[in-house]
Write an enzyme that holds these catalytic residues in place. Sequence first.
Site, mmCIF file in Angstrom:
data_model
loop_
_atom_site.group_PDB
_atom_site.id
_atom_site.type_symbol
_atom_site.label_atom_id
_atom_site.label_comp_id
_atom_site.label_asym_id
_atom_site.label_seq_id
_atom_site.Cartn_x
_atom_site.Cartn_y
_atom_site.Cartn_z
ATOM 1 N N PHE A 11 0.838 -1.214 0.000
ATOM 2 C CA PHE A 11 0.000 0.000 0.000
ATOM 3 C C PHE A 11 0.874 1.267 0.000
ATOM 4 C CE2 PHE A 11 -2.194 2.703 3.419
ATOM 5 C CZ PHE A 11 -2.846 3.504 2.505
ATOM 6 N N ILE A 12 1.620 1.504 1.057
ATOM 7 C CA ILE A 12 2.414 2.739 1.133
ATOM 8 C C ILE A 12 3.578 2.684 0.150
ATOM 9 C CG2 ILE A 12 3.773 4.264 2.637
ATOM 10 C CD1 ILE A 12 2.167 3.095 5.039
ATOM 11 N N GLY A 36 1.300 -7.598 -0.485
ATOM 12 C CA GLY A 36 1.397 -6.630 -1.576
ATOM 13 C C GLY A 36 0.672 -7.110 -2.821
ATOM 14 N N ILE A 57 12.571 -10.742 2.925
ATOM 15 C CA ILE A 57 13.598 -10.031 3.698
ATOM 16 C C ILE A 57 13.982 -10.771 4.982
ATOM 17 C CG2 ILE A 57 13.142 -7.739 2.722
ATOM 18 C CD1 ILE A 57 11.690 -7.119 5.449
ATOM 19 N N TYR A 145 3.913 -6.116 17.504
ATOM 20 C CA TYR A 145 4.254 -5.297 16.335
ATOM 21 C C TYR A 145 5.008 -4.044 16.781
ATOM 22 C CZ TYR A 145 3.015 -1.905 12.595
ATOM 23 O OH TYR A 145 3.024 -0.926 11.627
ATOM 24 N N ASN A 174 -2.041 6.506 11.574
ATOM 25 C CA ASN A 174 -2.729 5.510 10.736
ATOM 26 C C ASN A 174 -2.783 6.040 9.315
ATOM 27 O OD1 ASN A 174 -4.158 3.340 12.585
ATOM 28 N ND2 ASN A 174 -4.062 5.305 13.640
ATOM 29 N N VAL A 184 -9.185 -0.263 9.279
ATOM 30 C CA VAL A 184 -10.567 -0.169 9.737
ATOM 31 C C VAL A 184 -11.540 0.154 8.587
ATOM 32 C CG1 VAL A 184 -10.218 2.242 10.513
ATOM 33 C CG2 VAL A 184 -12.054 0.910 11.488
ATOM 34 N N ARG A 198 -26.014 -4.750 8.674
ATOM 35 C CA ARG A 198 -25.383 -4.498 9.979
ATOM 36 C C ARG A 198 -23.884 -4.322 9.838
ATOM 37 N NH1 ARG A 198 -23.178 -9.364 12.229
ATOM 38 N NH2 ARG A 198 -23.107 -8.456 14.306
ATOM 39 N N VAL A 201 -18.635 -3.359 14.921
ATOM 40 C CA VAL A 201 -17.467 -2.525 15.215
ATOM 41 C C VAL A 201 -16.780 -3.104 16.455
ATOM 42 C CG1 VAL A 201 -16.725 -0.208 15.908
ATOM 43 C CG2 VAL A 201 -18.577 -0.472 14.245
#
Length: 314
Positions: A11-12, A36, A57, A145, A174, A184, A198, A201
């Site tokens: 993503f980043i 990825g 890695i 993490y 985030n 999220v 529905r 959360v």
Amino acid sequence: MRALVTGGAGFIGSHLIDRLVSRGDTVVVIDNLSSGNLDFIQNHIDSGKVSLVRGDITNYQDVLSAMSGIECVFHLAANPDIRLGTKITDTDLKQGTIATYNIVEAMRIEGVKKIAFASSSVVYGEDAPMPTPENHGPCLPISLYGASKQAGEGLISSWVGTFGLQAWIFRFANIIGTRGTHGVIFDFIHKLKADPSRLEVLGNGLQEKSYMEVGDCVDGILHVMANSNDSVNLFNLGSHDTASVRRIAEIVVEETGCTGASIEYTGGDRGWAGDIPRAMLAIDKMLEIGFDVNYNSEDAIRHTARALIDEIGL
Ligand code: NAD
């Protein structure tokens, strides 16, 4: 410049590569494609500006072979799922701590001097003042993490002190935006796709965090690197405010058009063990160096929800 991006198909990483290619860099990506997506960077591979080492890695030889001729490493590959540590306790150790050792050690052997590292606000733990400045300490992360990010920072600063590397360590808020594959907003859209009536959360919805749009994040990385030149450059990257999970749920319900959905909270002050209920980074250092965001949290959330609804399809 010839750059190595670990996790460049993510993503980043893929957004960072868009920027690196557009400024004329040649990029090597090492990615095992565990989270990825090659589609994110295929255009750059086809154009010859990006080459892919399909490697892991956690394997030192894979890292060493990707390091040849590199001038700067952007180290982004990691397990992105903080929750996983509640079930499997050695993933972050291997994919975070040991993998970061492999990166800095291969840099030492190949004579590569510059590294940018994707760390996280979670290194501060849950008792930090809000907004949290970079000089807050001691950092006491509460997730596995977070521990691996803190260990990565320590390995990098020790390779700076001992072997003369130069480092930019970024503690991200985030990060959200197009091509997001977790988090999220992504979860809420998938839940509503499966059942538009529905939305479950996790927690009581009062968790409150700061959100940064991914384009702002990668622009911030490159701006800070161009404008700071200490041996270790430590920067928070985030936006000016926070948003609650409850507000995110409301925005996603609105944007998906599932306005009849009942929002149901599982209760408790956090989504899972190791989740930090309230987090906001102090961004004064980032602002002082001349970088500001285009999006604050709520705008970034709405923008991301629209983009991911298009990408995921409802
Ligand atoms: P992502 O999952 O989209 O990207 C991670 C990339 O690394 C993926 O392409 C994956 O295939 C690759 N990868 C994972 N393990 C690998 C391994 N062992 N060998 C080779 N490649 C591997 O996640 P992202 O959100 O883009 O996160 C990028 C970095 O930013 C990560 O280090 C993450 O911890 C950090 N970060 C992200 C956020 C956020 O909100 N997204 C916040 C703080 C820090």
